[in-house]
Structure formats: structure tokens, C-alpha cells
Design an enzyme around this catalytic site. Structure first.
Site, PDB file in Angstrom:
ATOM      1  CG  ASP A   1      -0.246  -0.285   2.567  1.00  0.00           C
ATOM      2  OD1 ASP A   1       1.081  -0.150   2.627  1.00  0.00           O
ATOM      3  OD2 ASP A   1      -1.045  -0.660   3.551  1.00  0.00           O
TER       4      ASP A   1
ATOM      5  CD  GLU B   1      -8.432   2.012   7.348  1.00  0.00           C
ATOM      6  OE1 GLU B   1      -8.529   0.904   8.079  1.00  0.00           O
ATOM      7  OE2 GLU B   1      -8.129   2.946   7.462  1.00  0.00           O
TER       8      GLU B   1
ATOM      9  CG  ASN C   1      -8.604  -0.195  11.731  1.00  0.00           C
ATOM     10  OD1 ASN C   1      -7.700  -0.938  11.458  1.00  0.00           O
ATOM     11  ND2 ASN C   1      -9.105   0.959  11.111  1.00  0.00           N
TER      12      ASN C   1
END
Ligand code: PGA
Length: 248
Positions: free
Chosen positions: A67, A143, A136
Site C-alpha cells: 500500500d 479498512e 482496527n
């Protein structure tokens, strides 16, 4: 998925480095995909050391990055581009022609995604992918809530990711979005190494192993990966229930 728990982060990193070394010995022209972040730093340090000690030639491998922060230039210290060259590609002697990374400054990020999708497909998929786990539960910049069918894509980043992200940079950078390989790439990697160490990762490790597999926690999909290896240190595994600890 296979799970292994090591007495220390260093032992975890040594095991991960050994797995990559063995793969490259068997497959010198492998397509390797690397994450950045705090988690793999020790793995990469040991990988470079072992490659040197054992004279393992990485020059024929092709490397891609998992990424990149959108809007951050490759030469910015803290960009995934900068870190991968510094921690891995330069010390391993991998030429720029053997590397393809997302350009965070690309005028057309969608085209940047297409280029990466085509490259991975043309090379027959990723042979070995190294990823961390976000606080998270993200993988790369996939995400929570991500469409699991996506390939490379641009992603609006969650606040937790932005908060962790700013610590990678020496000076403030205006980040809001990331560009990332998709969960399809993660799930199709022929060997997936997911690393997590430290007590701060214990809650997310517990969730990813004990909650349902879902895009609420993208990292949980490793449980559906036939050759996915979740490598943990004892600190990251400290909240796991006895029964989960006993499962292989
Ligand atoms: P970290 O980040 O390795 O710095 O903890 C992991 C991630 O966000 O994927």
C-alpha cells in the site's frame, strides 16, 4: 490458516524471515509483496542479515508494496516507498527494475490501481505476501467495511489509521486516503504471512480469531486462507481464550 505463537517479537521475526528465505531459495524469481509499519521492521532486518549470511540471491525476485499513502511523495521519509527501499530493497540488492510500488503522487490513482492489478495478474499472483494487522483490524489499507471483492483500490482512511500513520513521518503530512492491494490479492497470495506483536495488538488479535470472519475486521479473513500463517508473539496472544490457544 495456521497459527504460531512465539516467546518474543524477535523470535516471531526470525521465523518469518526464515520462511521468506526458504521460499526464495526454492523460487528465486518469486513475486513478493511487503507491508511497512512497525511490525515487520525486525523481520526485514533479520531477512537482510540471513540473506547475507546464507548468500541467498534476491536479485531475480520481483517485489511489490502492499500500500501507500495517497498524496505522499516516494522520497518522503515515512512513505511506504521510502521505507521499503531503505529497509529491504537496497540492502538486498534488488534493482529498481525488479520493484513496482504504488505512486502516492500519481495524477490518476485509478490507473495506478489498474497497473498494479495487471502486473500481479501477469505474474500469476503473489507468491508470498507479508502483512501486519492494524489496530482496527485493517490489512494494508483495507479498512473495516471494505468490499472484499476489490482488487487494488483507493480507500478513505479511518481515524485510527490516520492517528497511527502520522507517527511514521518526521514532519506532518496531510494524509486522508491510501492506495492498497485488495483483499482478493491477500486471499489469493500463495503464502500469506500475517504478523502481530506487542500487547497493543492483543485486543485485535482476539477479535480476529474469536469473532466471526467478516469485513468488519478484514484481518479475520486469514482464517479462510489455506496457506495463511498468523505469527504472533506471546504479548499479542495474551487475550486469547485457552481453547483458541490450543487450536493449531
Ligand atoms: P504497525 O501497523 O505495524 O505499525 O502496527 C500495522 C498496520 O497498520 O497494518
Amino acid at each position: 490458516m495456521h497459527k504460531k505463537i512465539f516467546p518474543s517479537g524477535n523470535a516471531m521475526a526470525a521465523a518469518a524471515a526464515d520462511i521468506i528465505i526458504d521460499l526464495v531459495k526454492d523460487m528465486p524469481d518469486a513475486l513478493l509483496c511487503f507491508a511497512t509499519g512497525n511490525t515487520p521492521i525486525e523481520t526485514y532486518r533479520l531477512l537482510v542479515q540471513k540473506a547475507h549470511d546464507e548468500q541467498v540471491d534476491f536479485s531475480r525476485c520481483f517485489c511489490i508494496g502492499l500500500d501507500e499513502w495517497l498524496g505522499v511523495a516516494p522520497e518522503t521519509s515515512g512513505s511506504c516507498h521510502y521505507i521499503l527501499h531503505q529497509q529491504l530493497f537496497s540492502p538486498l540488492g534488488i534493482a529498481a527494475s525488479q520493484v513496482h510500488l504504488f505512486d502516492g503522487m500519481a495524477a490518476d490513482p485509478e490507473l495506478e490501481c489498474k497497473k498494479m492489478n495487471i502486473l500481479v495478474a501477469e505474474k500469476g499472483g503473489v507468491d508470498c505476501m507479508v502483512v501486519g494487522v492494524g489496530l482496527n483490524g485493517h490489512v494494508g489499507f483495507n479498512e473495516p467495511g471494505v468490499d472484499t471483492k476489490l482488487g487494488a483500490h483507493v480507500q478513505e482512511l479511518h481515524q485510527t489509521t490516520l492517528d497511527s500513520g502520522k507517527h511514521y513521518f518526521d514532519t506532518p503530512v496531510p494524509i486522508r486516503k491510501g492506495i492498497t492491494l485488495g483483499l482478493t490479492h491477500v486471499m489469493h497470495a500463495k503464502l500469506l504471512l500475517m504478523l502481530a506483536n506487542g500487547t497493543h495488538k492483543a485486543p485485535v488479535v482476539k477479535q480476529l480469531l474469536q469473532d466471526e470472519v467478516s469485513n468488519v475486521l478484514p484481518a479475520s479473513f486469514i482464517r479462510r486462507h489455506g496457506n495463511g500463517w498468523l505469527l504472533l508473539d506471546e504479548a499479542a496472544a495474551c487475550m486469547l481464550e485457552e481453547q483458541v490457544l490450543l487450536e493449531k
